[in-house]
Scaffold this motif. Structure first.
Motif, PDB file in Angstrom:
ATOM      1  N   GLU A 219       0.829  -1.209   0.000  1.00 49.91           N
ATOM      2  CA  GLU A 219       0.000   0.000   0.000  1.00 49.91           C
ATOM      3  C   GLU A 219       0.863   1.259   0.000  1.00 49.91           C
ATOM      4  O   GLU A 219       0.615   2.205  -0.753  1.00 49.91           O
ATOM      5  CB  GLU A 219      -0.925   0.001   1.215  1.00 49.91           C
ATOM      6  CG  GLU A 219      -1.807   1.229   1.284  1.00 49.91           C
ATOM      7  CD  GLU A 219      -2.727   1.221   2.491  1.00 49.91           C
ATOM      8  OE1 GLU A 219      -3.279   2.295   2.787  1.00 49.91           O
ATOM      9  OE2 GLU A 219      -2.897   0.174   3.134  1.00 49.91           O
ATOM     10  N   ASN A 220       1.895   1.269   0.826  1.00 52.91           N
ATOM     11  CA  ASN A 220       2.742   2.451   0.922  1.00 52.91           C
ATOM     12  C   ASN A 220       3.661   2.629  -0.273  1.00 52.91           C
ATOM     13  O   ASN A 220       4.015   3.756  -0.620  1.00 52.91           O
ATOM     14  CB  ASN A 220       3.510   2.446   2.237  1.00 52.91           C
ATOM     15  CG  ASN A 220       2.601   2.824   3.380  1.00 52.91           C
ATOM     16  OD1 ASN A 220       2.186   3.965   3.491  1.00 52.91           O
ATOM     17  ND2 ASN A 220       2.247   1.851   4.205  1.00 52.91           N
ATOM     18  N   CYS A 221       4.034   1.544  -0.936  1.00 54.48           N
ATOM     19  CA  CYS A 221       4.779   1.670  -2.191  1.00 54.48           C
ATOM     20  C   CYS A 221       3.926   2.380  -3.228  1.00 54.48           C
ATOM     21  O   CYS A 221       4.401   3.254  -3.953  1.00 54.48           O
ATOM     22  CB  CYS A 221       5.196   0.293  -2.713  1.00 54.48           C
ATOM     23  SG  CYS A 221       6.585  -0.431  -1.837  1.00 54.48           S
ATOM     24  N   GLU A 222       2.656   2.003  -3.278  1.00 52.42           N
ATOM     25  CA  GLU A 222       1.738   2.645  -4.228  1.00 52.42           C
ATOM     26  C   GLU A 222       1.529   4.110  -3.859  1.00 52.42           C
ATOM     27  O   GLU A 222       1.591   4.985  -4.724  1.00 52.42           O
ATOM     28  CB  GLU A 222       0.417   1.900  -4.245  1.00 52.42           C
ATOM     29  CG  GLU A 222      -0.551   2.436  -5.268  1.00 52.42           C
ATOM     30  CD  GLU A 222      -1.789   1.586  -5.409  1.00 52.42           C
ATOM     31  OE1 GLU A 222      -2.880   2.181  -5.497  1.00 52.42           O
ATOM     32  OE2 GLU A 222      -1.686   0.342  -5.429  1.00 52.42           O
ATOM     33  N   LEU A 223       1.299   4.382  -2.594  1.00 49.99           N
ATOM     34  CA  LEU A 223       1.062   5.764  -2.167  1.00 49.99           C
ATOM     35  C   LEU A 223       2.261   6.668  -2.434  1.00 49.99           C
ATOM     36  O   LEU A 223       2.092   7.839  -2.782  1.00 49.99           O
ATOM     37  CB  LEU A 223       0.704   5.801  -0.682  1.00 49.99           C
ATOM     38  CG  LEU A 223      -0.668   5.262  -0.311  1.00 49.99           C
ATOM     39  CD1 LEU A 223      -0.832   5.217   1.201  1.00 49.99           C
ATOM     40  CD2 LEU A 223      -1.763   6.099  -0.947  1.00 49.99           C
TER      41      LEU A 223
ATOM     42  N   ARG B  78       0.464   7.587 -12.178  1.00 50.67           N
ATOM     43  CA  ARG B  78      -0.969   7.391 -11.931  1.00 50.67           C
ATOM     44  C   ARG B  78      -1.569   6.197 -12.667  1.00 50.67           C
ATOM     45  O   ARG B  78      -2.623   5.711 -12.292  1.00 50.67           O
ATOM     46  CB  ARG B  78      -1.731   8.653 -12.295  1.00 50.67           C
ATOM     47  CG  ARG B  78      -1.421   9.775 -11.336  1.00 50.67           C
ATOM     48  CD  ARG B  78      -2.524  10.801 -11.344  1.00 50.67           C
ATOM     49  NE  ARG B  78      -2.236  11.846 -10.400  1.00 50.67           N
ATOM     50  CZ  ARG B  78      -2.699  11.863  -9.162  1.00 50.67           C
ATOM     51  NH1 ARG B  78      -3.475  10.915  -8.735  1.00 50.67           N
ATOM     52  NH2 ARG B  78      -2.397  12.849  -8.360  1.00 50.67           N
ATOM     53  N   ALA B  79      -0.926   5.699 -13.699  1.00 46.68           N
ATOM     54  CA  ALA B  79      -1.478   4.559 -14.443  1.00 46.68           C
ATOM     55  C   ALA B  79      -1.469   3.313 -13.558  1.00 46.68           C
ATOM     56  O   ALA B  79      -0.527   3.078 -12.792  1.00 46.68           O
ATOM     57  CB  ALA B  79      -0.671   4.304 -15.708  1.00 46.68           C
ATOM     58  N   ALA B  80      -2.522   2.519 -13.675  1.00 50.15           N
ATOM     59  CA  ALA B  80      -2.649   1.313 -12.848  1.00 50.15           C
ATOM     60  C   ALA B  80      -1.473   0.362 -13.034  1.00 50.15           C
ATOM     61  O   ALA B  80      -0.985  -0.219 -12.062  1.00 50.15           O
ATOM     62  CB  ALA B  80      -3.963   0.605 -13.162  1.00 50.15           C
ATOM     63  N   THR B  81      -1.008   0.208 -14.264  1.00 50.61           N
ATOM     64  CA  THR B  81       0.118  -0.701 -14.494  1.00 50.61           C
ATOM     65  C   THR B  81       1.397  -0.173 -13.847  1.00 50.61           C
ATOM     66  O   THR B  81       2.196  -0.955 -13.334  1.00 50.61           O
ATOM     67  CB  THR B  81       0.350  -0.932 -15.996  1.00 50.61           C
ATOM     68  OG1 THR B  81       0.486   0.331 -16.652  1.00 50.61           O
ATOM     69  CG2 THR B  81      -0.783  -1.704 -16.626  1.00 50.61           C
ATOM     70  N   ALA B  82       1.585   1.133 -13.849  1.00 48.41           N
ATOM     71  CA  ALA B  82       2.771   1.716 -13.210  1.00 48.41           C
ATOM     72  C   ALA B  82       2.711   1.535 -11.700  1.00 48.41           C
ATOM     73  O   ALA B  82       3.724   1.215 -11.063  1.00 48.41           O
ATOM     74  CB  ALA B  82       2.886   3.191 -13.570  1.00 48.41           C
ATOM     75  N   LEU B  83       1.534   1.726 -11.121  1.00 48.10           N
ATOM     76  CA  LEU B  83       1.389   1.533  -9.675  1.00 48.10           C
ATOM     77  C   LEU B  83       1.607   0.077  -9.283  1.00 48.10           C
ATOM     78  O   LEU B  83       2.232  -0.221  -8.267  1.00 48.10           O
ATOM     79  CB  LEU B  83       0.017   2.016  -9.211  1.00 48.10           C
ATOM     80  CG  LEU B  83      -0.207   3.520  -9.326  1.00 48.10           C
ATOM     81  CD1 LEU B  83      -1.641   3.873  -8.992  1.00 48.10           C
ATOM     82  CD2 LEU B  83       0.770   4.284  -8.457  1.00 48.10           C
ATOM     83  N   HIS B  84       1.119  -0.823 -10.113  1.00 49.81           N
ATOM     84  CA  HIS B  84       1.337  -2.250  -9.872  1.00 49.81           C
ATOM     85  C   HIS B  84       2.837  -2.566  -9.930  1.00 49.81           C
ATOM     86  O   HIS B  84       3.355  -3.322  -9.096  1.00 49.81           O
ATOM     87  CB  HIS B  84       0.564  -3.079 -10.897  1.00 49.81           C
ATOM     88  CG  HIS B  84       0.563  -4.536 -10.615  1.00 49.81           C
ATOM     89  ND1 HIS B  84      -0.216  -5.102  -9.633  1.00 49.81           N
ATOM     90  CD2 HIS B  84       1.264  -5.549 -11.178  1.00 49.81           C
ATOM     91  CE1 HIS B  84       0.006  -6.404  -9.608  1.00 49.81           C
ATOM     92  NE2 HIS B  84       0.902  -6.700 -10.528  1.00 49.81           N
ATOM     93  N   ALA B  85       3.525  -1.985 -10.883  1.00 54.09           N
ATOM     94  CA  ALA B  85       4.971  -2.196 -11.007  1.00 54.09           C
ATOM     95  C   ALA B  85       5.710  -1.649  -9.786  1.00 54.09           C
ATOM     96  O   ALA B  85       6.680  -2.266  -9.321  1.00 54.09           O
ATOM     97  CB  ALA B  85       5.490  -1.546 -12.281  1.00 54.09           C
ATOM     98  N   CYS B  86       5.268  -0.516  -9.260  1.00 52.13           N
ATOM     99  CA  CYS B  86       5.891   0.041  -8.063  1.00 52.13           C
ATOM    100  C   CYS B  86       5.697  -0.875  -6.863  1.00 52.13           C
ATOM    101  O   CYS B  86       6.612  -1.055  -6.052  1.00 52.13           O
ATOM    102  CB  CYS B  86       5.322   1.428  -7.771  1.00 52.13           C
ATOM    103  SG  CYS B  86       5.815   2.669  -8.986  1.00 52.13           S
TER     104      CYS B  86
END
Length: 66
Positions: free
Chosen positions: A20-24, A31-39
């Motif tokens: 959760e905190n990696c995404e935040l 902001r793209a979902a795939t980029a957040l998933h990669a993070c």
């Protein structure tokens, strides 16, 4: 890198909180979902690297990673 402190903080902590905190920490620039998933994945791999004894152990992810 803005993400690096998160796996360090959660090195032996809660995986859900880590993800959760990696995404935040990345949402302001990725902001793209795939980029957040990669993070989230990169954060998990980074944390694994802190305690892994072999390269194979770094790439072990939980079955419920999403």
């Amino acid at each position: 890198m803005r993400l690096a402190p998160v796996p360090l903080f959660y090195a032996q902590g809660d995986t859900d909180a880590l993800l959760e905190n990696c995404e935040l920490s990345s949402v302001t620039t990725h902001r793209a979902a795939t980029a957040l998933h990669a993070c989230r994945l990169f954060g998990l791999l980074s944390r694994n690297a802190l305690s892994a004894q072999t390269k194979e152990e770094i790439f072990v992810t939980s079955d419920d990673f999403s």
